[in-house]
Design a protein around this motif. Structure first.
Motif, PDB file in Angstrom:
ATOM      1  N   MET A  23       9.257 -12.581  27.473  1.00 18.22           N
ATOM      2  CA  MET A  23       8.024 -12.682  26.855  1.00 18.22           C
ATOM      3  C   MET A  23       7.926 -12.450  25.589  1.00 18.22           C
ATOM      4  N   ARG A  25       6.597 -11.988  21.916  1.00 16.32           N
ATOM      5  CA  ARG A  25       5.413 -11.208  21.367  1.00 16.32           C
ATOM      6  C   ARG A  25       5.346 -12.006  20.114  1.00 16.32           C
ATOM      7  N   ARG A  62      10.106 -12.138   9.695  1.00 21.49           N
ATOM      8  CA  ARG A  62       8.612 -11.851   9.417  1.00 21.49           C
ATOM      9  C   ARG A  62       8.378 -10.458   8.719  1.00 21.49           C
ATOM     10  N   ASP A 123       8.440  -7.082  11.905  1.00 15.84           N
ATOM     11  CA  ASP A 123       7.596  -7.071  12.845  1.00 15.84           C
ATOM     12  C   ASP A 123       7.596  -6.337  14.107  1.00 15.84           C
ATOM     13  N   ALA A 126      13.059  -3.950  18.840  1.00 14.64           N
ATOM     14  CA  ALA A 126      13.307  -4.163  20.260  1.00 14.64           C
ATOM     15  C   ALA A 126      14.607  -3.086  20.711  1.00 14.64           C
ATOM     16  N   LEU A 154       8.858  -2.225  21.439  1.00 13.80           N
ATOM     17  CA  LEU A 154       9.267  -2.611  22.723  1.00 13.80           C
ATOM     18  C   LEU A 154       9.938  -1.578  23.331  1.00 13.80           C
TER      19      LEU A 154
HETATM   20  N1  HPA Z   1       8.903 -11.110  19.480  1.00 12.94           N
HETATM   21  C1  HPA Z   1       9.664 -11.110  18.410  1.00 12.94           C
HETATM   22  N2  HPA Z   1      11.031 -11.123  18.119  1.00 12.94           N
HETATM   23  C2  HPA Z   1      11.435 -10.395  19.069  1.00 12.94           C
HETATM   24  C3  HPA Z   1      10.937 -10.623  20.222  1.00 12.94           C
HETATM   25  C4  HPA Z   1       9.452 -10.618  20.591  1.00 12.94           C
HETATM   26  O1  HPA Z   1       9.130 -10.697  21.554  1.00 12.94           O
HETATM   27  N3  HPA Z   1      11.961  -9.700  21.198  1.00 12.94           N
HETATM   28  C5  HPA Z   1      12.894  -9.608  20.454  1.00 12.94           C
HETATM   29  N4  HPA Z   1      12.919 -10.045  19.386  1.00 12.94           N
END
Ligand code: HPA
Ligand code: PRP
Length: 175
Positions: A23, A25, A62, A123, A126, A154
């Protein structure tokens, strides 16, 4: 009555990107909205009011968008950490683990002076592997990291613990 949108309301979720079961983001919808982008930058800066920050370091890709806006707001310089082979000057490198395999990030070896106070920006947090590699690069140059700022954490992936175990202050706008 409709409530005012918060940062998380501007973030889009893309199912099965880049792999099935992920998923993703997607913060491009936050960046594309004038109010969304402004409140995200303002809220990322809020914890550091009155703190000395000499440089903002952004993680590719980002983190460049956020870091540039934050550095402009603070009237300080911006420094990119890039994937291997992209920076033109003399660099130092740091490897880190990905889900499959390894990657390398780099910083110009003259981008941070010893003792400079640094805000690290990206951004999303993880596993923390990317940010941890960035922290090591900044510290190898003698930079002192004030904090690590993200839009999204996350939590199930444990990145916050990784960074806090390195002695870092960590802020994220949403989980
Ligand atoms: N979005 C952006 N970068 C990421 C994501 C995500 O969901 N998961 C791991 N890196
Ligand atoms: C994403 C995200 C962070 C990193 C977080 O970037 O923007 O930089 O992953 O993951 P981690 O905490 O597990 O290290 P990505 O590696 O997809 O690179 P990109 O920004 O160049 O697309």
């Amino acid at each position: 009555m409709s409530r005012t949108k918060s940062v998380r309301d501007y973030i889009r979720t893309i199912v099965d990107f880049p792999h099935e079961g992920i998923m993703f983001r997607d913060v491009t919808t936050l960046f594309a909205d004038p109010r969304g982008f402004r409140i995200a930058i303002d809220q990322m800066l809020h914890p550091y009011a009155g703190e000395r920050i000499d440089k903002v370091v952004g993680l590719e890709a980002r983190g460049f968008i956020l870091g540039g806006a934050i550095a402009h707001q603070l009237s300080v310089g911006f420094v990119p950490i890039r994937k291997k082979g992209k920076l033109p000057g003399t660099t130092i490198s740091q490897d880190y683990k990905l889900e499959y395999g390894e990657a390398i990030v780099e910083i110009h070896d003259d981008a941070i002076q010893p003792g400079e106070k640094v805000l690290l920006v990206d951004d999303l947090l993880a596993t923390g592997g990317t940010a941890a590699a960035g922290i090591k690069l900044i510290e190898r140059l003698g930079g002192e990291i004030v904090s690590c700022a993200f839009i999204i954490d996350l939590p199930e992936l444990g990145g916050r613990n990784v960074l806090e175990n390195m002695g870092m202050d960590v802020h994220a706008l949403c989980e």
